[in-house]
Design a protein around this motif. Structure first.
Motif, PDB file in Angstrom:
ATOM      1  N   MET A   1      96.409  85.016  56.079  1.00  0.00           N
ATOM      2  CA  MET A   1      96.071  84.560  54.738  1.00  0.00           C
ATOM      3  C   MET A   1      97.327  84.662  53.867  1.00  0.00           C
ATOM      4  O   MET A   1      98.054  85.649  53.931  1.00  0.00           O
ATOM      5  CB  MET A   1      94.943  85.417  54.156  1.00  0.00           C
ATOM      6  CG  MET A   1      94.592  85.042  52.733  1.00  0.00           C
ATOM      7  SD  MET A   1      93.254  86.013  52.020  1.00  0.00           S
ATOM      8  CE  MET A   1      91.898  85.428  52.987  1.00  0.00           C
ATOM      9  N   ARG A   2      97.530  83.649  53.058  1.00  0.00           N
ATOM     10  CA  ARG A   2      98.697  83.624  52.173  1.00  0.00           C
ATOM     11  C   ARG A   2      98.642  84.766  51.162  1.00  0.00           C
ATOM     12  O   ARG A   2      97.581  85.161  50.695  1.00  0.00           O
ATOM     13  CB  ARG A   2      98.750  82.298  51.425  1.00  0.00           C
ATOM     14  CG  ARG A   2      99.048  81.110  52.298  1.00  0.00           C
ATOM     15  CD  ARG A   2      99.240  79.855  51.476  1.00  0.00           C
ATOM     16  NE  ARG A   2      98.648  79.955  50.158  1.00  0.00           N
ATOM     17  CZ  ARG A   2      97.853  79.054  49.612  1.00  0.00           C
ATOM     18  NH1 ARG A   2      97.547  77.981  50.264  1.00  0.00           N
ATOM     19  NH2 ARG A   2      97.359  79.217  48.409  1.00  0.00           N
ATOM     20  N   ALA A   3      99.818  85.244  50.801  1.00  0.00           N
ATOM     21  CA  ALA A   3      99.925  86.354  49.847  1.00  0.00           C
ATOM     22  C   ALA A   3      99.336  85.980  48.490  1.00  0.00           C
ATOM     23  O   ALA A   3      98.688  86.809  47.840  1.00  0.00           O
ATOM     24  CB  ALA A   3     101.383  86.776  49.697  1.00  0.00           C
ATOM     25  N   ALA A   4      99.532  84.741  48.048  1.00  0.00           N
ATOM     26  CA  ALA A   4      98.999  84.316  46.742  1.00  0.00           C
ATOM     27  C   ALA A   4      97.472  84.383  46.733  1.00  0.00           C
ATOM     28  O   ALA A   4      96.875  84.792  45.733  1.00  0.00           O
ATOM     29  CB  ALA A   4      99.469  82.901  46.413  1.00  0.00           C
ATOM     30  N   LEU A   5      96.845  84.010  47.839  1.00  0.00           N
ATOM     31  CA  LEU A   5      95.378  84.063  47.906  1.00  0.00           C
ATOM     32  C   LEU A   5      94.896  85.508  47.945  1.00  0.00           C
ATOM     33  O   LEU A   5      93.922  85.861  47.285  1.00  0.00           O
ATOM     34  CB  LEU A   5      94.879  83.283  49.117  1.00  0.00           C
ATOM     35  CG  LEU A   5      93.370  83.172  49.276  1.00  0.00           C
ATOM     36  CD1 LEU A   5      92.710  82.577  48.022  1.00  0.00           C
ATOM     37  CD2 LEU A   5      93.029  82.310  50.491  1.00  0.00           C
ATOM     38  N   ARG A   6      95.600  86.353  48.677  1.00  0.00           N
ATOM     39  CA  ARG A   6      95.226  87.778  48.698  1.00  0.00           C
ATOM     40  C   ARG A   6      95.334  88.382  47.302  1.00  0.00           C
ATOM     41  O   ARG A   6      94.508  89.188  46.906  1.00  0.00           O
ATOM     42  CB  ARG A   6      96.095  88.542  49.695  1.00  0.00           C
ATOM     43  CG  ARG A   6      95.663  88.351  51.135  1.00  0.00           C
ATOM     44  CD  ARG A   6      96.236  89.401  52.076  1.00  0.00           C
ATOM     45  NE  ARG A   6      97.641  89.694  51.876  1.00  0.00           N
ATOM     46  CZ  ARG A   6      98.647  89.036  52.450  1.00  0.00           C
ATOM     47  NH1 ARG A   6      98.401  88.042  53.262  1.00  0.00           N
ATOM     48  NH2 ARG A   6      99.892  89.391  52.208  1.00  0.00           N
ATOM     49  N   ARG A   7      96.373  87.981  46.535  1.00  0.00           N
ATOM     50  CA  ARG A   7      96.516  88.490  45.162  1.00  0.00           C
ATOM     51  C   ARG A   7      95.325  88.062  44.304  1.00  0.00           C
ATOM     52  O   ARG A   7      94.846  88.843  43.477  1.00  0.00           O
ATOM     53  CB  ARG A   7      97.823  88.010  44.541  1.00  0.00           C
ATOM     54  CG  ARG A   7      99.036  88.794  44.999  1.00  0.00           C
ATOM     55  CD  ARG A   7     100.282  88.491  44.171  1.00  0.00           C
ATOM     56  NE  ARG A   7     100.668  87.097  44.202  1.00  0.00           N
ATOM     57  CZ  ARG A   7     101.470  86.547  45.110  1.00  0.00           C
ATOM     58  NH1 ARG A   7     101.969  87.279  46.081  1.00  0.00           N
ATOM     59  NH2 ARG A   7     101.781  85.271  45.044  1.00  0.00           N
ATOM     60  N   ARG A   8      94.840  86.840  44.490  1.00  0.00           N
ATOM     61  CA  ARG A   8      93.672  86.377  43.719  1.00  0.00           C
ATOM     62  C   ARG A   8      92.410  87.158  44.098  1.00  0.00           C
ATOM     63  O   ARG A   8      91.615  87.506  43.240  1.00  0.00           O
ATOM     64  CB  ARG A   8      93.462  84.880  43.918  1.00  0.00           C
ATOM     65  CG  ARG A   8      94.487  84.049  43.206  1.00  0.00           C
ATOM     66  CD  ARG A   8      94.152  82.569  43.280  1.00  0.00           C
ATOM     67  NE  ARG A   8      95.301  81.793  42.915  1.00  0.00           N
ATOM     68  CZ  ARG A   8      95.935  80.957  43.732  1.00  0.00           C
ATOM     69  NH1 ARG A   8      95.499  80.761  44.954  1.00  0.00           N
ATOM     70  NH2 ARG A   8      96.986  80.289  43.316  1.00  0.00           N
ATOM     71  N   PHE A   9      92.226  87.415  45.392  1.00  0.00           N
ATOM     72  CA  PHE A   9      91.090  88.234  45.832  1.00  0.00           C
ATOM     73  C   PHE A   9      91.152  89.610  45.177  1.00  0.00           C
ATOM     74  O   PHE A   9      90.156  90.108  44.653  1.00  0.00           O
ATOM     75  CB  PHE A   9      91.091  88.406  47.366  1.00  0.00           C
ATOM     76  CG  PHE A   9      90.252  87.426  48.110  1.00  0.00           C
ATOM     77  CD1 PHE A   9      88.889  87.612  48.246  1.00  0.00           C
ATOM     78  CD2 PHE A   9      90.827  86.316  48.705  1.00  0.00           C
ATOM     79  CE1 PHE A   9      88.111  86.722  48.954  1.00  0.00           C
ATOM     80  CE2 PHE A   9      90.071  85.413  49.413  1.00  0.00           C
ATOM     81  CZ  PHE A   9      88.702  85.611  49.545  1.00  0.00           C
ATOM     82  N   LEU A  10      92.332  90.217  45.225  1.00  0.00           N
ATOM     83  CA  LEU A  10      92.503  91.553  44.657  1.00  0.00           C
ATOM     84  C   LEU A  10      92.252  91.536  43.152  1.00  0.00           C
ATOM     85  O   LEU A  10      91.583  92.419  42.612  1.00  0.00           O
ATOM     86  CB  LEU A  10      93.900  92.081  44.973  1.00  0.00           C
ATOM     87  CG  LEU A  10      94.185  93.516  44.558  1.00  0.00           C
ATOM     88  CD1 LEU A  10      93.168  94.475  45.175  1.00  0.00           C
ATOM     89  CD2 LEU A  10      95.598  93.892  44.977  1.00  0.00           C
ATOM     90  N   LEU A  11      92.750  90.530  42.466  1.00  0.00           N
ATOM     91  CA  LEU A  11      92.542  90.418  41.025  1.00  0.00           C
ATOM     92  C   LEU A  11      91.060  90.246  40.692  1.00  0.00           C
ATOM     93  O   LEU A  11      90.555  90.838  39.741  1.00  0.00           O
ATOM     94  CB  LEU A  11      93.358  89.247  40.461  1.00  0.00           C
ATOM     95  CG  LEU A  11      93.489  89.156  38.955  1.00  0.00           C
ATOM     96  CD1 LEU A  11      94.040  90.444  38.364  1.00  0.00           C
ATOM     97  CD2 LEU A  11      94.378  87.981  38.592  1.00  0.00           C
ATOM     98  N   ALA A  12      90.343  89.470  41.500  1.00  0.00           N
ATOM     99  CA  ALA A  12      88.901  89.301  41.280  1.00  0.00           C
ATOM    100  C   ALA A  12      88.183  90.640  41.424  1.00  0.00           C
ATOM    101  O   ALA A  12      87.277  90.954  40.647  1.00  0.00           O
ATOM    102  CB  ALA A  12      88.325  88.272  42.252  1.00  0.00           C
ATOM    103  N   ALA A  13      88.588  91.445  42.387  1.00  0.00           N
ATOM    104  CA  ALA A  13      87.970  92.762  42.572  1.00  0.00           C
ATOM    105  C   ALA A  13      88.346  93.714  41.445  1.00  0.00           C
ATOM    106  O   ALA A  13      87.484  94.395  40.873  1.00  0.00           O
ATOM    107  CB  ALA A  13      88.376  93.353  43.916  1.00  0.00           C
TER     108      ALA A  13
END
Length: 131
Positions: A1-13
């Motif tokens: 998974m791309r780092a940018a998408l992981r950052r969005r997941f983390l931000l949502a949490a």
């Protein structure tokens, strides 16, 4: 998974007031059905967790959705527009309400209600618990 998408997941949490961080795992509930969801503290989703754009990305720039997109700074990736949802709910919304577009009154009502729920669960990311 791309780092940018992981950052969005983390931000949502991190910005979900229902989310709790324990032993490197964020636990929260689906925006729609409230089923349990988890995301690792590096942003990697676990199980059926998906990233939900509450106001669909395709609705940005559309006059019928202007009032909704304004609530998230007219930015599809604004943290207030990102939420965690189970795959079943997220895909169902995408095939139904999202696909009908902002010109459909019922679709706008559903998205507005989901956005209200997301905003009621908002937590400033700087106030997110750390452990």
């Amino acid at each position: 998974m791309r780092a940018a998408l992981r950052r969005r997941f983390l931000l949502a949490a991190q910005t979900d007031s229902l989310a709790v961080l324990d032993d490197g795992i964020w636990s929260t509930r689906c925006l729609h059905c409230r089923s349990a969801l988890q995301v690792r503290d590096d942003g990697e989703p676990l199980g059926l967790a998906t990233l939900e754009h509450v106001v669909p990305q395709a609705w940005f720039g559309r006059r019928a959705a202007a009032a909704l997109t304004a609530l998230v700074n007219d930015d599809a990736d604004d943290p207030r527009n990102l939420a965690l949802a189970c795959a079943r709910c997220n895909h169902g919304k995408g095939k139904g309400h999202d696909a009908r577009g902002p010109g459909d009154v019922r679709a706008r009502e559903v998205v507005a209600a989901l956005l209200a729920t997301r905003l009621s669960r908002w937590r400033d990311p700087t106030a997110a618990p750390t452990r």
